[in-house]
Design a protein around this motif. Structure first.
Motif, PDB file in Angstrom:
ATOM      1  N   GLU A 293     -33.140   3.856  -0.920  1.00  0.00           N
ATOM      2  CA  GLU A 293     -34.445   4.147  -0.313  1.00  0.00           C
ATOM      3  C   GLU A 293     -34.330   5.249   0.730  1.00  0.00           C
ATOM      4  OE1 GLU A 293     -35.582   0.267   1.068  1.00  0.00           O
ATOM      5  OE2 GLU A 293     -36.625  -0.207  -0.807  1.00  0.00           O
ATOM      6  N   GLN A 294     -33.244   5.234   1.497  1.00  0.00           N
ATOM      7  CA  GLN A 294     -33.038   6.264   2.513  1.00  0.00           C
ATOM      8  C   GLN A 294     -32.838   7.631   1.852  1.00  0.00           C
ATOM      9  OE1 GLN A 294     -29.510   5.788   4.945  1.00  0.00           O
ATOM     10  NE2 GLN A 294     -30.639   6.466   6.741  1.00  0.00           N
TER      11      GLN A 294
ATOM     12  N   SER B 131     -36.246   8.802   0.562  1.00  0.00           N
ATOM     13  CA  SER B 131     -37.167   9.261   1.602  1.00  0.00           C
ATOM     14  C   SER B 131     -36.698  10.582   2.209  1.00  0.00           C
ATOM     15  CB  SER B 131     -37.339   8.206   2.678  1.00  0.00           C
ATOM     16  OG  SER B 131     -36.146   7.988   3.393  1.00  0.00           O
TER      17      SER B 131
ATOM     18  N   VAL C 128     -28.536  -5.470  -0.901  1.00  0.00           N
ATOM     19  CA  VAL C 128     -29.495  -5.020   0.109  1.00  0.00           C
ATOM     20  C   VAL C 128     -29.028  -3.698   0.717  1.00  0.00           C
ATOM     21  CG1 VAL C 128     -30.423  -5.543   2.410  1.00  0.00           C
ATOM     22  CG2 VAL C 128     -30.456  -7.288   0.620  1.00  0.00           C
ATOM     23  N   ALA C 129     -27.742  -3.616   1.041  1.00  0.00           N
ATOM     24  CA  ALA C 129     -27.207  -2.378   1.619  1.00  0.00           C
ATOM     25  C   ALA C 129     -27.345  -1.213   0.637  1.00  0.00           C
ATOM     26  CB  ALA C 129     -25.744  -2.576   2.013  1.00  0.00           C
TER      27      ALA C 129
ATOM     28  N   GLU D 264     -31.018  -0.166   0.488  1.00  0.00           N
ATOM     29  CA  GLU D 264     -31.395   0.595   1.679  1.00  0.00           C
ATOM     30  C   GLU D 264     -30.889   2.030   1.591  1.00  0.00           C
ATOM     31  OE1 GLU D 264     -29.842  -1.838   4.837  1.00  0.00           O
ATOM     32  OE2 GLU D 264     -31.615  -3.133   4.850  1.00  0.00           O
ATOM     33  N   ARG D 265     -29.675   2.221   1.067  1.00  0.00           N
ATOM     34  CA  ARG D 265     -29.142   3.582   0.915  1.00  0.00           C
ATOM     35  C   ARG D 265     -29.971   4.372  -0.091  1.00  0.00           C
ATOM     36  NH1 ARG D 265     -24.123   0.918   1.216  1.00  0.00           N
ATOM     37  NH2 ARG D 265     -23.846   1.014  -1.047  1.00  0.00           N
TER      38      ARG D 265
END
Length: 116
Positions: free
Chosen positions: A105-106, A109, A98-99, A102-103
């Motif tokens: 996806e960040q 974006s 998950v971490a 998230e990285r």
């Protein structure tokens, strides 16, 4: 797994587990320091830290920065329940994934915002 087939960190972790099972280490007992165990086993401090990480993951020990590592109250139960250990490992792997997601996806974006 024989001692020869074990990695040094696995041997250290197994020794701690065995000491808990035999009652030589009891809940609340403080483990030797990383440096002391590294000297005892003839390994680098990082090897001992890796063994401690495995023992923490399995619920056998907990650590306090600057104070040391200690045997958990429920260490014996954690050792007796391989299913609980497997679940804890899976939970850690999911949290890690998950971490990472998230990285990613960040980064995506922020990359698309820069190209706009």
């Amino acid at each position: 797994m024989t001692d020869e087939a074990m990695q040094p960190f696995e041997r250290i972790a197994q020794d701690v587990r065995d000491q808990v099972r035999l009652g030589q280490l009891m809940p609340g007992d403080k483990l030797q320091s990383t440096r002391e165990l590294a000297t005892k086993y003839g390994v680098a401090a990082g090897t001992v830290q890796r063994a401690f990480a495995e023992l923490r993951r399995d619920g056998v020990i907990y650590s306090h920065t600057g104070r040391g590592s200690f045997i958990r109250e429920n260490a014996l139960a954690a050792l007796a329940d391989p299913t609980a250990q497997a679940i804890r490992r899976l939970e850690e792997q999911v949290a890690d994934l998950v971490a990472r997601l998230e990285r990613v996806e960040q980064n995506q974006s922020s990359g698309s915002a820069q190209s706009s």
